[in-house]
Scaffold this motif. Structure first.
Motif, PDB file in Angstrom:
ATOM      1  N   GLN A 296       0.880  -1.186   0.000  1.00  0.00           N
ATOM      2  CA  GLN A 296       0.000   0.000   0.000  1.00  0.00           C
ATOM      3  C   GLN A 296       0.910   1.227   0.000  1.00  0.00           C
ATOM      4  N   PRO A 297       1.494   1.560  -1.173  1.00  0.00           N
ATOM      5  CA  PRO A 297       2.498   2.635  -1.217  1.00  0.00           C
ATOM      6  C   PRO A 297       1.925   4.036  -1.426  1.00  0.00           C
ATOM      7  N   GLU A 298       0.614   4.207  -1.204  1.00  0.00           N
ATOM      8  CA  GLU A 298      -0.015   5.509  -1.478  1.00  0.00           C
ATOM      9  C   GLU A 298       0.641   6.637  -0.690  1.00  0.00           C
TER      10      GLU A 298
ATOM     11  N   ASN B 108       3.582   7.300  -0.386  1.00  0.00           N
ATOM     12  CA  ASN B 108       4.661   7.911  -1.184  1.00  0.00           C
ATOM     13  C   ASN B 108       4.123   8.953  -2.155  1.00  0.00           C
ATOM     14  N   LEU B 109       2.804   8.941  -2.380  1.00  0.00           N
ATOM     15  CA  LEU B 109       2.182   9.870  -3.336  1.00  0.00           C
ATOM     16  C   LEU B 109       1.493  11.019  -2.607  1.00  0.00           C
ATOM     17  N   GLY B 110       1.640  11.039  -1.306  1.00  0.00           N
ATOM     18  CA  GLY B 110       0.990  12.099  -0.531  1.00  0.00           C
ATOM     19  C   GLY B 110      -0.470  11.839  -0.256  1.00  0.00           C
ATOM     20  N   VAL B 111      -0.886  10.590  -0.403  1.00  0.00           N
ATOM     21  CA  VAL B 111      -2.279  10.234  -0.075  1.00  0.00           C
ATOM     22  C   VAL B 111      -2.281   8.977   0.799  1.00  0.00           C
ATOM     23  N   ILE B 112      -3.430   8.375   0.963  1.00  0.00           N
ATOM     24  CA  ILE B 112      -3.548   7.121   1.709  1.00  0.00           C
ATOM     25  C   ILE B 112      -4.356   6.151   0.846  1.00  0.00           C
ATOM     26  N   PRO B 113      -4.404   4.878   1.214  1.00  0.00           N
ATOM     27  CA  PRO B 113      -5.231   3.941   0.437  1.00  0.00           C
ATOM     28  C   PRO B 113      -6.668   4.441   0.356  1.00  0.00           C
ATOM     29  N   GLY B 114      -7.320   4.202  -0.813  1.00  0.00           N
ATOM     30  CA  GLY B 114      -8.670   4.735  -0.997  1.00  0.00           C
ATOM     31  C   GLY B 114      -9.690   3.705  -1.442  1.00  0.00           C
TER      32      GLY B 114
HETATM   33  N1  CAA Z   1      -0.702   4.411 -12.389  1.00  0.00           N
HETATM   34  C1  CAA Z   1      -0.408   4.780 -13.652  1.00  0.00           C
HETATM   35  N2  CAA Z   1       0.620   4.251 -14.349  1.00  0.00           N
HETATM   36  C2  CAA Z   1       1.375   3.322 -13.746  1.00  0.00           C
HETATM   37  C3  CAA Z   1       1.125   2.895 -12.437  1.00  0.00           C
HETATM   38  C4  CAA Z   1       0.027   3.474 -11.753  1.00  0.00           C
HETATM   39  N3  CAA Z   1      -0.329   3.103 -10.519  1.00  0.00           N
HETATM   40  N4  CAA Z   1       2.076   1.972 -12.089  1.00  0.00           N
HETATM   41  C5  CAA Z   1       2.856   1.833 -13.166  1.00  0.00           C
HETATM   42  N5  CAA Z   1       2.451   2.641 -14.164  1.00  0.00           N
HETATM   43  C6  CAA Z   1       3.047   2.805 -15.488  1.00  0.00           C
HETATM   44  C7  CAA Z   1       4.328   3.608 -15.433  1.00  0.00           C
HETATM   45  O1  CAA Z   1       4.057   4.983 -15.395  1.00  0.00           O
HETATM   46  C8  CAA Z   1       5.003   3.157 -16.682  1.00  0.00           C
HETATM   47  O2  CAA Z   1       4.425   3.834 -17.782  1.00  0.00           O
HETATM   48  P1  CAA Z   1       5.355   4.624 -18.865  1.00  0.00           P
HETATM   49  O3  CAA Z   1       6.133   3.504 -19.521  1.00  0.00           O
HETATM   50  O4  CAA Z   1       4.363   5.271 -19.753  1.00  0.00           O
HETATM   51  O5  CAA Z   1       6.212   5.539 -18.081  1.00  0.00           O
HETATM   52  C9  CAA Z   1       4.611   1.698 -16.812  1.00  0.00           C
HETATM   53  O6  CAA Z   1       3.447   1.544 -15.993  1.00  0.00           O
HETATM   54  C10 CAA Z   1       5.682   0.747 -16.296  1.00  0.00           C
HETATM   55  O7  CAA Z   1       6.012   1.151 -14.970  1.00  0.00           O
HETATM   56  P2  CAA Z   1       7.510   1.355 -14.472  1.00  0.00           P
HETATM   57  O8  CAA Z   1       8.385   1.812 -15.593  1.00  0.00           O
HETATM   58  O9  CAA Z   1       7.471   2.220 -13.249  1.00  0.00           O
HETATM   59  O10 CAA Z   1       7.900  -0.161 -14.104  1.00  0.00           O
HETATM   60  P3  CAA Z   1       8.958  -0.643 -13.038  1.00  0.00           P
HETATM   61  O11 CAA Z   1       9.085  -2.122 -13.259  1.00  0.00           O
HETATM   62  O12 CAA Z   1      10.194   0.183 -13.078  1.00  0.00           O
HETATM   63  O13 CAA Z   1       8.275  -0.374 -11.606  1.00  0.00           O
HETATM   64  C11 CAA Z   1       6.445  -0.391 -10.010  1.00  0.00           C
HETATM   65  C12 CAA Z   1       7.120  -1.072 -11.232  1.00  0.00           C
HETATM   66  C13 CAA Z   1       7.335  -0.538  -8.780  1.00  0.00           C
HETATM   67  C14 CAA Z   1       5.136  -1.120  -9.799  1.00  0.00           C
HETATM   68  C15 CAA Z   1       6.211   1.117 -10.320  1.00  0.00           C
HETATM   69  O14 CAA Z   1       5.574   1.218 -11.583  1.00  0.00           O
HETATM   70  C16 CAA Z   1       5.369   1.817  -9.302  1.00  0.00           C
HETATM   71  O15 CAA Z   1       5.844   2.148  -8.238  1.00  0.00           O
HETATM   72  N6  CAA Z   1       4.086   2.074  -9.631  1.00  0.00           N
HETATM   73  C17 CAA Z   1       3.188   2.844  -8.787  1.00  0.00           C
HETATM   74  C18 CAA Z   1       2.732   2.030  -7.589  1.00  0.00           C
HETATM   75  C19 CAA Z   1       1.799   2.869  -6.718  1.00  0.00           C
HETATM   76  O16 CAA Z   1       2.194   3.891  -6.186  1.00  0.00           O
HETATM   77  N7  CAA Z   1       0.563   2.405  -6.565  1.00  0.00           N
HETATM   78  C20 CAA Z   1      -0.447   3.114  -5.788  1.00  0.00           C
HETATM   79  C21 CAA Z   1      -1.292   3.966  -6.692  1.00  0.00           C
HETATM   80  S1  CAA Z   1      -2.407   5.040  -5.811  1.00  0.00           S
HETATM   81  C22 CAA Z   1      -3.704   4.042  -5.347  1.00  0.00           C
HETATM   82  O17 CAA Z   1      -3.733   2.860  -5.658  1.00  0.00           O
HETATM   83  C23 CAA Z   1      -4.792   4.689  -4.550  1.00  0.00           C
HETATM   84  C24 CAA Z   1      -5.781   3.751  -4.000  1.00  0.00           C
HETATM   85  O18 CAA Z   1      -5.607   3.168  -2.951  1.00  0.00           O
HETATM   86  C25 CAA Z   1      -7.036   3.524  -4.656  1.00  0.00           C
END
Ligand code: CAA
Length: 258
Positions: free
Chosen positions: A130-132, A134-140
């Motif tokens: 649950q890495p949210e 790191n984005l300045g938010v929390i799980p949603g």
């Molecule tokens: N949203 C949009 N795009 C995403 C994404 C996400 N959550 N995760 C990966 N991608 C995209 C990347 O932007 C990338 O696209 P481009 O090639 O256009 O740049 C593509 O997928 C491949 O990703 P990476 O190059 O980053 O791949 P990696 O193997 O180097 O890393 C990873 C993999 C560790 C999963 C990394 O992509 C990452 O950290 N992703 C985000 C994870 C994250 O923060 N998730 C939480 C989202 S917020 C949320 O989920 C809120 C909630 O609770 C509802």
């Protein structure tokens, strides 16, 4: 129905919903979540389907909610659209069992989607988080609530506050997943579990799912009462007579959902 971001296959009694946005590691945007909800409704309403599997790719179950879609939104946008509210409700209302077959990343909304399923079978390369934070938010999509219930407060806090990932072995040890299998065997294992479920009476399957889920919503004494009444009610089905009769006659039961 034709979908853009998922692939749905119905084979025998099992519907498999494969998340399919490979360029975004299956990030959950509105379109994908809307399609998952539609596919779940169709599977729930299809008499042939008796169990559902949600899966992704070998690299990612889903790497979270789509950050690119969300990044410019305001509080008012999120609040007025009740972002993820409808989808969470639809997934939770699915009556047939849903297995999450998770390989690779199940992060943020991906981990939360897996936790909304009835149980999780993980490949040995699975990573949950649950890495949210790191984005300045929390799980949603339920992470602070469901992860806490699965793994306890200490580990849920650790995961949600540091944003660290949990590997498959730790996820199994912590009770987040029911089993871990070699990545190559993930779908075979999930399908075998789904087919095993499909053999049962759909009436007792749905009653069982409802009773387990009630344990998250109520007190122990109310939950035990709910369970007992559901157990009693099943004695009004032909399938109970068939199941117990088959046991005594030393043959396999042929359930007819009656
Ligand atoms: N949203 C949009 N795009 C995403 C994404 C996400 N959550 N995760 C990966 N991608 C995209 C990347 O932007 C990338 O696209 P481009 O090639 O256009 O740049 C593509 O997928 C491949 O990703 P990476 O190059 O980053 O791949 P990696 O193997 O180097 O890393 C990873 C993999 C560790 C999963 C990394 O992509 C990452 O950290 N992703 C985000 C994870 C994250 O923060 N998730 C939480 C989202 S917020 C949320 O989920 C809120 C909630 O609770 C509802």
């Amino acid at each position: 129905m034709a979908y853009e971001t998922i692939i749905v296959e119905v084979e025998d009694h099992v519907a498999t919903i494969r998340l399919n946005r490979p360029d975004a590691l299956n990030a959950l945007n509105s379109e994908l979540l809307g399609e998952v909800c539609q596919a779940l409704k169709e599977a729930d309403g299809n008499d042939k389907v008796r169990c559902i599997i949600i899966t992704g790719s070998q690299k990612a179950f889903a790497a979270g909610a789509d950050i690119k879609e969300m990044s410019d939104k305001s509080y008012v946008d999120m609040f007025m659209s009740d972002f993820f509210g409808t989808e969470g409700g639809t997934i939770g209302r699915t009556r047939k069992p849903i297995i999450a077959a998770v390989a690779g990343y199940a992060l943020g909304g991906g981990c939360e989607l897996a936790m909304m399923c009835d149980f999780i079978i993980a490949a040995d390369n699975a990573k949950f988080g649950q890495p949210e934070i790191n984005l300045g938010v929390i799980p949603g999509l339920g992470g602070t609530q469901r992860l806490t219930r699965f793994v306890g407060k200490s580990k849920a806090m650790d995961m949600a506050l540091t944003g660290r990932f949990m590997d498959a072995e730790e996820a199994e040890r912590s009770g987040l997943v029911s089993r871990v299998v070699p990545a190559k065997q993930l779908m075979e294992e999930a399908r075998a579990a789904a087919e095993k479920i499909a053999e049962k009476s759909m009436i007792s399957t749905i009653a069982c799912k409802e009773a387990v889920n009630i344990s998250y919503e109520t007190t122990l004494s109310q939950g035990l009462l709910f369970e007992r009444r559901a157990f009693h009610a099943l004695f009004n089905t032909e399938d109970q007579k068939e199941g117990m009769g088959a046991f005594m006659e030393k043959r396999s039961a042929q359930f007819r959902d009656r």
